[in-house]
Motif scaffolding. Structure first.
Motif, short mmCIF file in Angstrom:
data_model
loop_
_atom_site.label_atom_id
_atom_site.label_comp_id
_atom_site.label_asym_id
_atom_site.label_seq_id
_atom_site.Cartn_x
_atom_site.Cartn_y
_atom_site.Cartn_z
N HIS A 180 -87.53 -43.51 8.76
CA HIS A 180 -87.51 -43.19 7.33
C HIS A 180 -87.76 -41.68 7.17
CE1 HIS A 180 -87.11 -47.25 5.70
NE2 HIS A 180 -87.95 -47.63 6.65
N PRO A 181 -86.87 -41.00 6.46
CA PRO A 181 -86.95 -39.55 6.37
C PRO A 181 -88.30 -39.03 5.87
CG PRO A 181 -84.83 -40.31 5.55
CD PRO A 181 -85.66 -41.53 5.80
N ASN A 182 -88.86 -39.67 4.83
CA ASN A 182 -90.12 -39.15 4.29
C ASN A 182 -91.24 -39.22 5.33
OD1 ASN A 182 -90.04 -42.00 4.08
ND2 ASN A 182 -91.61 -41.99 2.47
N ARG A 183 -91.28 -40.30 6.10
CA ARG A 183 -92.32 -40.43 7.13
C ARG A 183 -92.09 -39.45 8.27
NH1 ARG A 183 -91.85 -47.00 7.66
NH2 ARG A 183 -92.29 -47.51 5.46
N GLN A 184 -90.82 -39.34 8.69
CA GLN A 184 -90.51 -38.47 9.83
C GLN A 184 -90.78 -37.00 9.49
OE1 GLN A 184 -87.00 -39.27 12.18
NE2 GLN A 184 -86.47 -37.10 12.24
N PHE A 185 -90.28 -36.55 8.34
CA PHE A 185 -90.45 -35.14 7.99
C PHE A 185 -91.92 -34.81 7.73
CE2 PHE A 185 -85.88 -35.20 6.12
CZ PHE A 185 -85.37 -35.13 7.41
N ALA A 186 -92.63 -35.71 7.04
CA ALA A 186 -94.04 -35.46 6.75
C ALA A 186 -94.87 -35.45 8.04
CB ALA A 186 -94.57 -36.52 5.79
N GLY A 223 -91.31 -28.93 19.62
CA GLY A 223 -91.02 -30.36 19.67
C GLY A 223 -91.22 -31.04 18.32
N ALA A 224 -92.30 -30.67 17.63
CA ALA A 224 -92.57 -31.26 16.31
C ALA A 224 -91.50 -30.83 15.31
CB ALA A 224 -93.95 -30.84 15.84
N GLU A 225 -91.12 -29.57 15.34
CA GLU A 225 -90.13 -29.07 14.37
C GLU A 225 -88.74 -29.66 14.59
OE1 GLU A 225 -89.78 -25.12 13.20
OE2 GLU A 225 -91.93 -24.74 13.00
N SER A 226 -88.44 -30.12 15.79
CA SER A 226 -87.12 -30.71 16.05
C SER A 226 -86.90 -31.97 15.21
CB SER A 226 -86.96 -31.03 17.53
OG SER A 226 -87.83 -32.07 17.93
N PHE A 227 -87.96 -32.58 14.72
CA PHE A 227 -87.83 -33.81 13.94
C PHE A 227 -87.54 -33.54 12.45
CE2 PHE A 227 -89.54 -35.55 17.75
CZ PHE A 227 -89.09 -36.85 17.79
#
Length: 501
Positions: free
Chosen positions: A122-128, A159-163
């Motif tokens: 889910h985009p909101n969970r992944q980006f947050a 690595g975190a920013e790649s998401f």
């Protein structure tokens, strides 16, 4: 399969199936909603305008903020370099280049899952979650005591920013082709605005906080730029909608149905299913590699510019404090270039020509940086390079999203567009090791700009050839056979899909 004003070849063979049959739907409701943009059903214009306005209100500010903070996390290393980082940690030019490089290595490693898992997580969970992680790691950089610790932290931050790098893919869930580049430009322009904001923050910190609490300015830069994305991650988690079918609030039922229909016209499916065999099939297409050449050249130029810009400007003869401030002007030029060329691309739909024209300034700018040593002329050339280089990402990514359809196929292409180019971006961070003029790096960037120019022109004519070939074979047995497959199975190879040029 593109918008009415797209540069496509329109045909109406007897064998045409209902356009909804092109889509891999599993239910009657989704089957009814999936229609091609060129033959959309009558919609109340007021409803359509209201829905687009709400999408712009709910999605663009949040996604723009995500990209804004991500770019700050990527480019803050360049500002920290001339704010005491290299002296306090004892970094050589090679050590600094390696710190910039490992960030890109991590992005390459995690890019594919970070893009294809957007609908699963889910985009909101992944980006947050990504913002929370890289914000924490950025803040922890204040504790680094040597180059090795800095390398480890930059790898984890990358690595975190790649998401969040699948943000352009996420926009394709919501916007039609004729709106896509402009919205992508608004989000991507945050990379330049963030760079400018970084310069202003660094300028203020170096001027007022250097030495405060016994810390050099670079530690304050990382602390401040780590805390802010942590706080904003909770806003993204609560308010960013996941998909057209999962809009929770702010839209009436009629508006929700219209959002779903809009998504269908851009060949989106509701199923977050990843077809593993489709991931690698895109590499068998020549136009994929032509897109990659354009993207690789742009990544080399953008990465080297964002990582070394403060140092490059300091090499013109400005003080370190003024160099931080002058980076703002360069990034503003890049922001204007993104918005200018993307708007032209949406208005004219001449994707290939606009992409080619946008690179001409980079060729001129890098040539000036190589052969002219006058300070003010070199600064003007740097502004011209930013104006021409920064639009590349949004122009080629949005064009590619129109050219590769199906969830897995489109998502894989956008992920690969961040993987292969980042390998070139790594070489960009290694090429700039001969200050103050950086002749080797600028000469390599000039070659990359020429590569972008030629590849974008070649790509435009190759896609035109594929359209012509499809038109000639509309009534063949092979075309009839291919119409028995869905768009998810064969993507843009479907005989009734025509490329936007």
């Amino acid at each position: 399969m593109a918008s009415k004003n797209s540069d496509t070849i329109e045909v109406n063979p007897v064998e045409y199936r209902d356009p909804a049959d092109l889509l891999p739907t599993a239910s009657e409701s989704s089957q009814e909603s999936m229609t091609k943009e060129a033959s959309q059903e009558e919609v109340d214009p007021k409803l359509a305008r209201r829905v687009k306005w709400k999408l712009d209100l709910f999605i663009l500010p949040l996604m723009s903020s995500v990209y804004f903070f991500a770019t700050m996390g990527k480019s803050d290393l360049g500002n920290a370099k001339i704010a005491g980082l290299t002296e306090e940690l004892g970094l050589s030019p090679g050590d600094y280049s390696n710190a910039a490089t490992v960030f890109l290595v991590a992005t390459v490693v995690f890019q594919l899952p970070g893009t294809l898992l957007i609908k699963k997580i889910h985009p909101n969970r992944q980006f947050a979650g990504a913002m929370l992680m890289w914000g924490f790691l950025t803040a922890m950089t204040v504790l680094a005591k040597n180059g090795g610790q800095l390398l480890a932290l930059r790898f984890l931050i990358g690595g975190a920013e790649s998401f969040v790098q699948g943000g352009v893919f996420y926009l394709s869930f919501w916007y039609q082709y004729s709106e896509y580049a402009t919205r992508g430009a608004i989000v991507s322009s945050m990379s330049t605005i963030a760079g400018a904001f970084n310069g202003l923050i660094a300028y203020a910190i170096v001027k007022d906080l250097d030495g405060a609490n016994g810390w050099r300015a670079w530690r304050w830069i990382f602390l401040i730029e780590g805390i802010v994305p942590i706080a904003f991650s909770f806003i993204v988690l609560l308010f960013l909608p996941s998909s057209p079918r999962e809009v929770r609030w702010g839209f009436s039922e009629a508006e929700k149905q219209h959002v779903i229909q809009r998504a269908a016209r851009s060949h989106n499916t509701s199923e977050p299913r990843v077809e593993l065999k489709q991931i690698w099939k895109v590499m068998l297409d020549l136009h994929f590699w032509l897109f990659i050449l354009v993207s690789c050249g742009g990544a080399f130029c953008q990465s080297s510019l964002s990582n070394f810009l403060p140092d490059i400007i300091a090499g013109f003869g400005y003080s370190d404090v003024n160099a931080q401030l002058f980076t703002t002007i360069v990034y503003v030029c890049g922001c204007f270039g993104i918005l200018f060329f993307s708007r032209i691309a949406d208005k004219t739909n001449a994707r290939g020509i606009v992409l080619a024209v946008s690179t001409v300034g980079a060729v001129i700018g890098y040539a000036v940086l190589i052969w002219v040593h006058h300070r003010d002329v070199r600064f003007a050339a740097t502004c011209l390079v930013a104006f021409s280089v920064y639009p590349n990402t949004v122009l080629q990514l949005t064009w590619a999203a129109m050219s590769f359809v199906g969830y897995t196929r489109r998502g894989s292409v956008i992920a690969f567009f961040n993987i292969f180019p980042h390998l070139f971006a790594i070489s960009g961070t290694q090429a700039y090791q001969d200050p103050p003029y950086y002749s080797i790096g600028n000469a390599t960037a000039l070659g990359m700009s020429v590569l972008m120019l030629l590849s974008s022109i070649g790509l435009r004519f190759y896609l035109g050839y594929l359209n012509k070939k499809k038109r000639a074979n509309q009534f063949s047995e092979h075309a009839a056979y291919m119409r028995g497959k869905s768009i998810e199975e064969i993507g843009d190879h479907h005989p009734d899909f025509f490329y936007t040029l």
